[in-house]
Motif scaffolding. Structure first.
Motif, PDB file in Angstrom:
ATOM      1  N   UNK A   1      -7.527  -7.196   2.938  1.00 48.55           N
ATOM      2  CA  UNK A   1      -6.752  -6.028   3.346  1.00 48.55           C
ATOM      3  C   UNK A   1      -6.103  -6.340   4.687  1.00 48.55           C
ATOM      4  N   UNK A   2      -4.783  -6.195   4.752  1.00 46.36           N
ATOM      5  CA  UNK A   2      -4.032  -6.428   5.983  1.00 46.36           C
ATOM      6  C   UNK A   2      -3.519  -5.087   6.476  1.00 46.36           C
TER       7      UNK A   2
ATOM      8  N   UNK B   1       0.783  -1.227   0.000  1.00 47.88           N
ATOM      9  CA  UNK B   1       0.000   0.000   0.000  1.00 47.88           C
ATOM     10  C   UNK B   1       0.810   1.269   0.000  1.00 47.88           C
ATOM     11  N   UNK B   2       2.118   1.161   0.122  1.00 46.26           N
ATOM     12  CA  UNK B   2       2.959   2.349   0.052  1.00 46.26           C
ATOM     13  C   UNK B   2       3.107   3.056   1.381  1.00 46.26           C
TER      14      UNK B   2
ATOM     15  N   UNK C   1       3.293 -10.207   8.604  1.00 50.45           N
ATOM     16  CA  UNK C   1       2.174 -11.078   8.256  1.00 50.45           C
ATOM     17  C   UNK C   1       2.660 -12.390   7.637  1.00 50.45           C
ATOM     18  N   UNK C   2       3.928 -12.724   7.867  1.00 51.07           N
ATOM     19  CA  UNK C   2       4.476 -13.956   7.310  1.00 51.07           C
ATOM     20  C   UNK C   2       3.769 -15.209   7.793  1.00 51.07           C
TER      21      UNK C   2
ATOM     22  N   UNK D   1      -1.478  -4.747   1.734  1.00 48.95           N
ATOM     23  CA  UNK D   1      -0.945  -4.249   3.000  1.00 48.95           C
ATOM     24  C   UNK D   1      -1.118  -2.736   3.056  1.00 48.95           C
ATOM     25  N   UNK D   2      -1.757  -2.239   4.102  1.00 46.04           N
ATOM     26  CA  UNK D   2      -2.019  -0.807   4.212  1.00 46.04           C
ATOM     27  C   UNK D   2      -1.566  -0.273   5.563  1.00 46.04           C
ATOM     28  N   UNK D   3      -1.295   1.025   5.595  1.00 51.17           N
ATOM     29  CA  UNK D   3      -0.922   1.671   6.853  1.00 51.17           C
ATOM     30  C   UNK D   3      -1.369   3.128   6.906  1.00 51.17           C
TER      31      UNK D   3
END
Length: 543
Positions: free
Chosen positions: A170-171, A93-94, A195-196, A139-141
């Motif tokens: 969405x993680x 997600x950058x 999240x491995x 993946x987002x933050x």
């Protein structure tokens, strides 16, 4: 004769009086193709065969069966190399998106609109769908609300996109117990590391390779070709790369490869003699000799494939403190692991800055465009909006894109991108402009009376204002969403829900490169005026 399937044991029957003793028949029945071929050569000497001519015929017949079996095995092996069910994709997600600010002030980079009707996240998502990859993590933050909303609308089971037994999840960055669990994502590799554990889950037992993608690139790619190349080469890691000429090479991280395409080492944005030292023979990767001479460098696209076990080993044990794939893990792995380069010789653009965003949007209006969202076989997907067609009254549109649900009235639009639900009034002139208007519910945006817009990107609106609301605003001296009468706009990005009044001029005639005028509703970044989301530019303003 029964035709064998790949990997199966082969059984045969003999016609007429030709018989093989029971002991010998068992050997033929349960042998592999190779052993069976050896056994066939000894058949003429067996007592169970009565004449030599018949044995030759049987030998040929059974040899053909063995060839078919081998061919079937080879076919299954090739199919496995293109099996998308054993691949999971992770879309990053950058980060904070500071170089795309102010477009990222309230949204994540992948949620930034592009091409009038899409968002950047739609690019890797569509590439996955078109490649048959149906197991996708995002993946987002940072500022992830609008991104999450778009993904829920566009890629759920009711959207018409079928993921079969796959999923789109969405993680979000989260905190867990322990000191290490209190950290947010520190980089691309750290985000995947946190999240491995998902890849040790029961539903990931068939996953063999993990595809790492960025959420802010513009390109169309068949990932299955990339996966097939990765598996055929036996690589631990594969990197998709672009051929580069001298003019652009020093802006990218470059790779040095040997004559088999194996990556030897990396050099980040080299110049001068260091740049010349990174030249490689790109015919190794499939370029013609003529094109290879023009483009002697290869740059990483930030698109990777890892063998699942190799990825988990690198993140947990080999480089447990490394935070980034491109600058840390992959360069450090080159000496220990088999890293192969995969050539992608097509359009690709990193939408990482205001300037690159602006130019990539306007490039869509070229004839022919270097990239097009129009491809019947490999379409770009996005959320359903159920908007009506745009209505254009007494207007002139030149080399531009007008998205659905817009209203243009007596205006001139030149070399611009007009987003959904845009409203442009009379005497507006837009030139080289990108307008984004996204309206999820009731009202359409309108472009009204001889307005001129040139070299502009207009992002649109999130909602429509009714005619009654517009009339009420105008009566009170307010400014409706859209662009008012007699306005001239050039080299501008207009974010969603912006209100630009009458008799406004936006041209940056003084050539200012950087300016923070957020209190007045705009910034200037890299010489491009950016009108902020939900801002108001009053009647008669000059920028």
């Amino acid at each position: 004769m029964a035709m064998p399937s790949a990997g199966s044991r082969v059984s045969m029957s003999m016609a007429g009086s030709n018989r093989i003793a029971r002991k010998e028949w068992k050997i033929a029945k349960f042998s592999s193709g190779e052993l069976m071929g050896v056994k066939l050569r000894s058949l003429p000497s067996q007592k169970g065969i009565r004449n030599h001519s018949n044995s030759n015929r049987q030998t040929v017949c059974m040899s053909l069966t063995a060839d078919v079996a081998a061919g079937a095995k080879l076919k299954d092996l090739e199919a496995n190399k293109r099996d998308a069910k054993t691949v999971a994709a992770i879309i990053l997600g950058g980060g904070a998106g500071t170089r795309l600010f102010p477009l990222t002030k309230r949204r994540a980079k992948p949620a930034v609109p592009i091409g009038g009707a899409y968002r950047l996240i739609d690019v890797p998502m569509s590439n996955c769908i078109n490649s048959g990859i149906n197991k996708v993590y995002i993946l987002t933050q940072f500022n992830s609300a609008s991104l999450n909303r778009h993904l829920a609308r566009a890629y759920n089971f009711g959207s018409g996109v079928n993921f079969g037994d796959g999923y789109v999840e969405v993680l979000a960055a989260t905190q867990t117990s322990g000191d290490e669990g209190k950290r947010w994502f520190q980089g691309t590799a750290d985000a995947v590391r946190q999240f491995g554990w998902l890849f040790e889950d029961q539903r990931s037992k068939d996953i063999e390779d993990v595809l790492i993608l960025s959420g802010d690139h513009l390109y169309r790619m068949d990932y299955l070709d990339f996966i097939q190349s990765h598996r055929q080469s036996g690589a631990d890691i594969s990197i998709s790369c672009l051929p580069m000429d001298d003019s652009r090479a020093s802006d990218f991280g470059l790779m040095k490869i040997d004559d088999t395409g194996r990556v030897l080492f990396f050099n980040e944005k080299p110049k001068g003699e260091d740049l010349k030292a990174m030249a490689v023979d790109t015919t190794v990767l499939g370029l013609s000799r003529e094109e290879a001479e023009k483009k002697p460098y290869i740059a990483s696209m930030g698109v990777y494939i890892f063998k699942k076990e190799i990825l988990l080993n690198l993140l947990r044990w080999r480089f447990p403190t490394a935070n980034d794939f491109g600058s840390e893990i992959i360069p450090a792995s080159a000496k220990e692991f088999n890293i192969k380069a995969y050539l992608f010789n097509d359009y690709w653009e990193d939408i990482g800055t205001i300037r690159s965003f602006f130019e990539a949007n306007l490039a869509l209006t070229e004839h022919p465009p270097r990239f097009s969202f129009y491809d019947a076989e490999k379409p770009m997907y996005t959320s359903r909006r159920n908007l009506p067609p745009s209505k254009i009254d007494n207007s002139k549109v030149v080399d531009s894109i007008i998205s659905h649900g817009s209203f243009l009235n007596n205006c001139l639009i030149e070399h611009s991108v007009v987003g959904i639900r845009s409203r442009i009034n009379s005497n507006v002139h837009l030139k080289g402009t990108v307008l984004w208007v996204f309206v999820p519910q009731l009202i359409l945006c309108k472009l009204i009376s001889t307005t001129m817009m040139q070299d502009t990107v207009m992002l649109g609106a999130d909602y429509y204002e009714t005619e009654a609301e517009v009339a009420s605003l105008l009566a009170e001296g307010g400014v409706p969403i859209g662009i008012g009468d007699n306005t001239k706009i050039k080299e501008c990005i207009i974010d969603k829900n912006a209100r630009i009044g009458k008799n406004v001029i936006i041209s940056n005639s003084e050539g200012v490169q950087e300016a923070d005028r957020s209190s007045d509703g705009f910034y200037i970044r890299s010489g491009i005026t950016v009108i902020l989301k939900n801002s108001t530019i009053k009647d008669g303003s000059v920028i």
